[in-house]
Scaffold this active site. Sequence first.
Site, PDB file in Angstrom:
ATOM      1  N   SER A 126      92.058  22.097  92.184  1.00 57.53           N
ATOM      2  CA  SER A 126      91.668  23.541  92.040  1.00 57.53           C
ATOM      3  C   SER A 126      92.913  24.541  91.656  1.00 57.53           C
ATOM      4  O   SER A 126      93.525  24.314  90.915  1.00 57.53           O
ATOM      5  CB  SER A 126      90.534  23.844  93.051  1.00 57.53           C
ATOM      6  OG  SER A 126      89.834  24.931  92.561  1.00 57.53           O
ATOM      7  N   ASP A 133      90.808  29.146  87.028  1.00 57.76           N
ATOM      8  CA  ASP A 133      91.847  28.149  87.995  1.00 57.76           C
ATOM      9  C   ASP A 133      92.354  26.937  87.295  1.00 57.76           C
ATOM     10  O   ASP A 133      91.732  26.470  86.330  1.00 57.76           O
ATOM     11  CB  ASP A 133      91.165  28.237  89.420  1.00 57.76           C
ATOM     12  CG  ASP A 133      89.992  27.427  89.429  1.00 57.76           C
ATOM     13  OD1 ASP A 133      89.331  27.520  88.472  1.00 57.76           O
ATOM     14  OD2 ASP A 133      89.540  26.880  90.483  1.00 57.76           O
ATOM     15  N   ASP A 191      90.861  23.878  87.636  1.00 59.55           N
ATOM     16  CA  ASP A 191      89.758  22.994  87.171  1.00 59.55           C
ATOM     17  C   ASP A 191      88.651  23.645  86.542  1.00 59.55           C
ATOM     18  O   ASP A 191      87.651  23.170  86.121  1.00 59.55           O
ATOM     19  CB  ASP A 191      89.147  22.105  88.350  1.00 59.55           C
ATOM     20  CG  ASP A 191      88.542  23.027  89.412  1.00 59.55           C
ATOM     21  OD1 ASP A 191      88.956  24.292  89.449  1.00 59.55           O
ATOM     22  OD2 ASP A 191      87.630  22.164  90.131  1.00 59.55           O
ATOM     23  N   ASP A 240      86.434  25.942  87.580  1.00 57.25           N
ATOM     24  CA  ASP A 240      85.057  26.189  88.104  1.00 57.25           C
ATOM     25  C   ASP A 240      84.967  27.759  88.479  1.00 57.25           C
ATOM     26  O   ASP A 240      83.960  27.982  89.005  1.00 57.25           O
ATOM     27  CB  ASP A 240      84.859  25.088  89.071  1.00 57.25           C
ATOM     28  CG  ASP A 240      85.758  25.370  90.352  1.00 57.25           C
ATOM     29  OD1 ASP A 240      86.787  26.020  90.173  1.00 57.25           O
ATOM     30  OD2 ASP A 240      85.425  24.881  91.174  1.00 57.25           O
TER      31      ASP A 240
END
EC number: 5.4.2.10
Length: 456
Positions: free
Chosen positions: A101, A243, A245, A247
Amino acid sequence: MRIFGTDGIRGTINNYPMTPEVCLKAGMALCFLLKKRLPHKPKILIGKDTRISGYVIESALTSGITSMGGDVYLVGPIPTPAVAFLVKSMRVDAGIVISASHNPFSDNGIKIFSNNGFKLTEELENDIEKLINDKNFPSVRPPAKELGKAYRIEDAQGRYIEFIKSTLPKDSNLEGLKVAIDPANGAAYKITPTLFHELGAEVITINDKPDGLNINKECGALYPESLIKIVRETQAHFGVAHDGDADRTILVDEKGNIIDGDFILTILAEEFKKERKLKKNTVVATIMTNMGVENYLKNAGIKLIRTKVGDKYVVEEMLKGSYNLGGEQSGHIICMDYTNTGDGPITAVQIAYIIKKNQLYLSELIKDIPRYPQEIKSIKIPETLSKDEVKNVIKKLSQKASTLEKEINGRIIIRLSGTEPKIRIMVEDENPERLKQVLAELEAVTNIIWHSTESQ
């Protein structure tokens, strides 16, 4: 030692638990447990972000799964929410995201989704963990004719982009909007710019050249300074930051102000309520959500329910109460009408649509939302302390916080980070000067407790 945290397995690459050996056994364990429940050969999809260590983990997981008789579908660099979507769309039995992340490139992690697009239950995580720690597992391995295969899916990004576009009203577009995008050299480095371009927006993109080492490096949702600068220089209508990833999404308005998840959630809640789409006129957030936002929503006839920090807890509460909108201050926004997890690209597109539909600047959409001064301090935990010692430190710190909280008009929250070896201290108060004093005092108390604990 506990392997799973609040968001899967995470740590520094080539250090326990993020070693090839653990990842190999994680793949084997997941496949083994699925085979016990399924009448067919398990099918598991694997996506990743742009970290250089993704190759190591992807190979280890693939070897583990195929060695236990499961088939693997590799989709390459793709956002975490895309895996949640593809698991359902492709009707596979599980999905794995290789990502840490917002952490630096030296970290990596594994998040696992079940076939319904939700993250694994703690029960199944515990079952996987037991097998990873079992020195005798696997006691039996499949013969050669029962081994699995690995397939590469070339059009995964395109499928996800089309899905996101389908969340907007038919024939709608974003023509006339100028949007600056910072994908943090991460998983959405192609997807979000392409998405906005295909919807007709003028797109300016920065930090979209990942090299395996520059993910989240002074860019993206945690470091929006470069996005603020480009929004101002290009006179963009707003900016989007993800960020690693993707999400989560943080926005920047046309004036260069940061619009965090609290504001984004409020904009969506008001729009949903106006369109009669907000179930039970309720949103789910966490203990970190600003009190000013809660009061504003209450005055707008919208109830806010708080959970522990972590999008998994927000999702749990949403499922429990049949709510369709929730999120975190950090930018994880979950809209159950579209997806089961935080989705940065969907969040960005939905806000862009609201901006165009209402013919308002982003700053105008949030101008009446009050915000109490709030600061968060992250304090690194010394490596010499045991888990019990850390718990004791948090207990003492919480006792001090309870005393100080009586002296302010706000809140103090002490918690252990679920993704990093740090203690988070959040202080919220109407008086900014008093807030800084209280935060400094708590930080000083923490250091005193550290030293006294280490010297024992």
